[in-house]
Motif scaffolding. Structure first.
Motif, PDB file in Angstrom:
ATOM      1  N   GLU A  44       0.670  -1.293   0.161  1.00 52.27           N
ATOM      2  CA  GLU A  44       0.124  -0.025  -0.012  1.00 52.27           C
ATOM      3  C   GLU A  44       0.865   1.249  -0.073  1.00 52.27           C
ATOM      4  O   GLU A  44       0.414   2.187  -0.483  1.00 52.27           O
ATOM      5  N   ASP A  45       2.238   1.034   0.552  1.00 46.43           N
ATOM      6  CA  ASP A  45       2.718   2.231   0.619  1.00 46.43           C
ATOM      7  C   ASP A  45       3.473   2.470  -0.512  1.00 46.43           C
ATOM      8  O   ASP A  45       3.794   3.841  -0.784  1.00 46.43           O
ATOM      9  N   LEU A  46       3.524   1.731  -1.505  1.00 49.83           N
ATOM     10  CA  LEU A  46       4.022   1.882  -3.074  1.00 49.83           C
ATOM     11  C   LEU A  46       2.996   2.357  -3.738  1.00 49.83           C
ATOM     12  O   LEU A  46       3.446   2.844  -5.125  1.00 49.83           O
ATOM     13  N   LYS A  47       1.757   2.352  -3.444  1.00 56.44           N
ATOM     14  CA  LYS A  47       0.823   2.924  -4.408  1.00 56.44           C
ATOM     15  C   LYS A  47       1.159   4.427  -4.893  1.00 56.44           C
ATOM     16  O   LYS A  47       1.372   5.139  -3.992  1.00 56.44           O
ATOM     17  N   ARG A  48       0.964   4.752  -6.154  1.00 61.63           N
ATOM     18  CA  ARG A  48       1.094   5.837  -6.713  1.00 61.63           C
ATOM     19  C   ARG A  48      -0.164   6.584  -7.189  1.00 61.63           C
ATOM     20  O   ARG A  48      -1.099   6.071  -7.508  1.00 61.63           O
ATOM     21  N   ASP A  49      -0.425   7.862  -6.865  1.00 59.20           N
ATOM     22  CA  ASP A  49      -1.588   8.422  -7.435  1.00 59.20           C
ATOM     23  C   ASP A  49      -1.161   9.445  -8.363  1.00 59.20           C
ATOM     24  O   ASP A  49       0.056   9.842  -8.622  1.00 59.20           O
ATOM     25  N   GLY A  50      -2.073  10.364  -9.010  1.00 59.83           N
ATOM     26  CA  GLY A  50      -2.068  11.120 -10.006  1.00 59.83           C
ATOM     27  C   GLY A  50      -1.220  12.397  -9.560  1.00 59.83           C
ATOM     28  O   GLY A  50      -0.248  13.115 -10.252  1.00 59.83           O
ATOM     29  N   ALA A  51      -1.202  12.753  -8.309  1.00 56.02           N
ATOM     30  CA  ALA A  51      -0.408  13.636  -7.595  1.00 56.02           C
ATOM     31  C   ALA A  51       1.295  13.595  -7.522  1.00 56.02           C
ATOM     32  O   ALA A  51       1.977  14.403  -7.560  1.00 56.02           O
ATOM     33  N   ASN A  52       1.392  12.245  -7.549  1.00 57.51           N
ATOM     34  CA  ASN A  52       2.821  11.905  -7.476  1.00 57.51           C
ATOM     35  C   ASN A  52       3.121  10.654  -8.384  1.00 57.51           C
ATOM     36  O   ASN A  52       2.989   9.761  -7.992  1.00 57.51           O
ATOM     37  N   ALA A  53       3.622  11.057  -9.477  1.00 58.08           N
ATOM     38  CA  ALA A  53       4.044   9.734 -10.435  1.00 58.08           C
ATOM     39  C   ALA A  53       5.442   9.064 -10.205  1.00 58.08           C
ATOM     40  O   ALA A  53       5.749   8.005 -10.628  1.00 58.08           O
ATOM     41  N   LEU A  54       6.003   9.617  -9.117  1.00 61.19           N
ATOM     42  CA  LEU A  54       7.578   9.129  -8.977  1.00 61.19           C
ATOM     43  C   LEU A  54       7.214   7.997  -7.800  1.00 61.19           C
ATOM     44  O   LEU A  54       6.661   8.229  -6.886  1.00 61.19           O
ATOM     45  N   PRO A  55       8.015   6.915  -7.965  1.00 59.55           N
ATOM     46  CA  PRO A  55       7.913   5.632  -6.962  1.00 59.55           C
ATOM     47  C   PRO A  55       8.651   6.200  -5.802  1.00 59.55           C
ATOM     48  O   PRO A  55       9.506   7.197  -5.753  1.00 59.55           O
ATOM     49  N   ARG A  56       8.364   5.423  -4.635  1.00 61.91           N
ATOM     50  CA  ARG A  56       8.924   5.801  -3.437  1.00 61.91           C
ATOM     51  C   ARG A  56      10.576   5.583  -3.664  1.00 61.91           C
ATOM     52  O   ARG A  56      10.972   4.577  -4.161  1.00 61.91           O
ATOM     53  N   LEU A  57      11.242   6.169  -2.930  1.00 61.71           N
ATOM     54  CA  LEU A  57      12.773   6.085  -2.830  1.00 61.71           C
ATOM     55  C   LEU A  57      13.424   6.196  -4.242  1.00 61.71           C
ATOM     56  O   LEU A  57      14.304   5.203  -4.526  1.00 61.71           O
ATOM     57  N   HIS A  58      12.701   7.024  -4.998  1.00 60.98           N
ATOM     58  CA  HIS A  58      12.994   6.856  -6.608  1.00 60.98           C
ATOM     59  C   HIS A  58      14.589   7.192  -6.884  1.00 60.98           C
ATOM     60  O   HIS A  58      14.971   6.765  -8.066  1.00 60.98           O
ATOM     61  N   GLY A  59      15.331   7.694  -6.059  1.00 59.91           N
ATOM     62  CA  GLY A  59      16.838   7.827  -6.218  1.00 59.91           C
ATOM     63  C   GLY A  59      17.639   6.579  -6.437  1.00 59.91           C
ATOM     64  O   GLY A  59      18.561   6.715  -6.952  1.00 59.91           O
ATOM     65  N   ALA A  60      17.102   5.414  -5.989  1.00 65.05           N
ATOM     66  CA  ALA A  60      17.660   4.381  -6.299  1.00 65.05           C
ATOM     67  C   ALA A  60      17.531   3.795  -7.646  1.00 65.05           C
ATOM     68  O   ALA A  60      18.117   2.907  -8.255  1.00 65.05           O
ATOM     69  N   LEU A  61      16.295   4.117  -8.239  1.00 60.53           N
ATOM     70  CA  LEU A  61      15.944   3.908  -9.749  1.00 60.53           C
ATOM     71  C   LEU A  61      16.288   5.070 -10.798  1.00 60.53           C
ATOM     72  O   LEU A  61      16.660   4.518 -12.026  1.00 60.53           O
ATOM     73  N   LEU A  62      16.139   6.253 -10.562  1.00 60.56           N
ATOM     74  CA  LEU A  62      16.017   7.341 -11.518  1.00 60.56           C
ATOM     75  C   LEU A  62      17.418   8.103 -11.265  1.00 60.56           C
ATOM     76  O   LEU A  62      17.568   8.625 -10.101  1.00 60.56           O
ATOM     77  N   LYS A  63      18.447   8.100 -12.193  1.00 57.94           N
ATOM     78  CA  LYS A  63      19.846   8.539 -11.823  1.00 57.94           C
ATOM     79  C   LYS A  63      19.860   9.884 -12.561  1.00 57.94           C
ATOM     80  O   LYS A  63      21.238  10.219 -12.838  1.00 57.94           O
ATOM     81  N   ASN A  64      19.267  10.452 -13.138  1.00 58.19           N
ATOM     82  CA  ASN A  64      19.478  11.797 -13.690  1.00 58.19           C
ATOM     83  C   ASN A  64      17.900  12.790 -13.735  1.00 58.19           C
ATOM     84  O   ASN A  64      16.907  12.228 -13.354  1.00 58.19           O
ATOM     85  N   GLU A  65      18.514  14.000 -13.686  1.00 62.32           N
ATOM     86  CA  GLU A  65      17.138  14.874 -13.611  1.00 62.32           C
ATOM     87  C   GLU A  65      16.139  15.215 -14.536  1.00 62.32           C
ATOM     88  O   GLU A  65      15.166  15.465 -14.365  1.00 62.32           O
TER      89      GLU A  65
END
Length: 280
Positions: free
Chosen positions: A241-262
């Motif tokens: 449930e903590d991982l669910k995303r809504d339209g207000a926030n498309a970024l996954p939790r702790l996204h810095g481990a997955l996305l590596k550029n701005e």
């Protein structure tokens, strides 16, 4: 002497076939694939599985092929001659053995890893053609020829940053490590994070593959990055449930481990903004 994978490395059937074919043919195995798909680790696991030592040659943009054979330190010899050092009488004192020399003269068969060959100059692979083919090279300063006592198992990795010469490719057995599908990824995760709750793993991997499939992504997250992400999710004791995303926030939790550029972070922020606009 056959490679079947190890308990710490999930090798697909086509990968094990490629490794064993290269060993049988006595040709270098050229492994390509996305960064983070386990190319370097493959060489380590082959060595472990077959009970062999490994010699690793990590290639940089400044690496020259000659360094893999040997280097002659003429400056040190000149300095010692000026100081009257008796060592100058033997030129061999100023020869530094490279990784290929070490692999060729090892007492037992070894695995030789030439890692990220595409980082070097375009002529680098061509400069090693004869040495890898014949398993020997000549040392001009001493007049000796260094021959492989036991032919090493040569693993060469490439991230596809530049094309490799055809003459070099002809001498290799080639394998491309495809990005793992969902089931293979589950097996990989089980090796690194055994016992992870199925519901959390399903939710996390579904979100991960959706992220990888997002159009316009500059750098897709790799296997190593999803393993880091899962480690963080477990450390934070997050639930599906903590991982669910809504339209207000498309970024996954702790996204810095997955996305590596701005650019990729901005892409998901833009997607969230567009989703909010569509709901109004």
């Amino acid at each position: 002497m056959r490679f079947e994978g190890t308990e710490n490395y999930v090798a697909t059937e086509d990968l094990t076939i490629a490794v064993n074919a290269a060993v049988t043919l006595q040709r270098p195995l050229l492994v390509k694939g996305e960064p983070g798909t386990g190319k370097t680790e493959l060489a380590r696991q082959i060595a472990q599985s077959l009970g062999l030592d490994m010699i690793e040659w990590s290639i940089k943009s400044t690496t020259r092929a000659q360094q893999g054979l040997y280097e002659y330190d003429a400056v040190s010899r000149l300095r010692d001659s000026q100081l009257g050092d008796a060592r100058v009488q033997d030129v061999g004192n100023y020869i530094r053995r490279g990784k290929l020399w070490q692999a060729f003269t090892a007492d037992e068969r070894v695995v030789l890893l030439i890692d990220e060959i595409d980082k070097a100059d375009i002529e680098f692979p061509n400069d090693l053609l004869q040495e890898l083919d014949r398993m020997e090279f000549h040392v001009y300063e001493t007049g000796e020829t260094v021959r492989a006592r036991l032919r090493p198992i040569v693993i060469i990795t490439s991230n596809n940053e530049k094309e490799l010469p055809d003459a070099f490719l002809r001498r290799c057995f080639f394998h491309y490590i495809r990005f793992p599908d969902m089931e293979t990824m589950r097996a990989i995760v089980e090796v690194h994070h055994p016992g992870i709750k199925p519901a959390l793993l399903t939710t996390a991997l579904t979100q991960f593959y959706e992220l990888r499939d997002t159009r316009g992504l500059k750098k897709k997250p790799s296997t190593s990055e999803v393993l880091d992400w899962l480690k963080l999710l477990l450390a934070e004791d997050l639930t599906p449930e903590d991982l669910k995303r809504d339209g207000a926030n498309a970024l996954p939790r702790l996204h810095g481990a997955l996305l590596k550029n701005e650019q990729d972070v901005h892409l998901f922020e833009k997607l969230a903004f567009m989703a909010r606009g569509q709901r109004r």
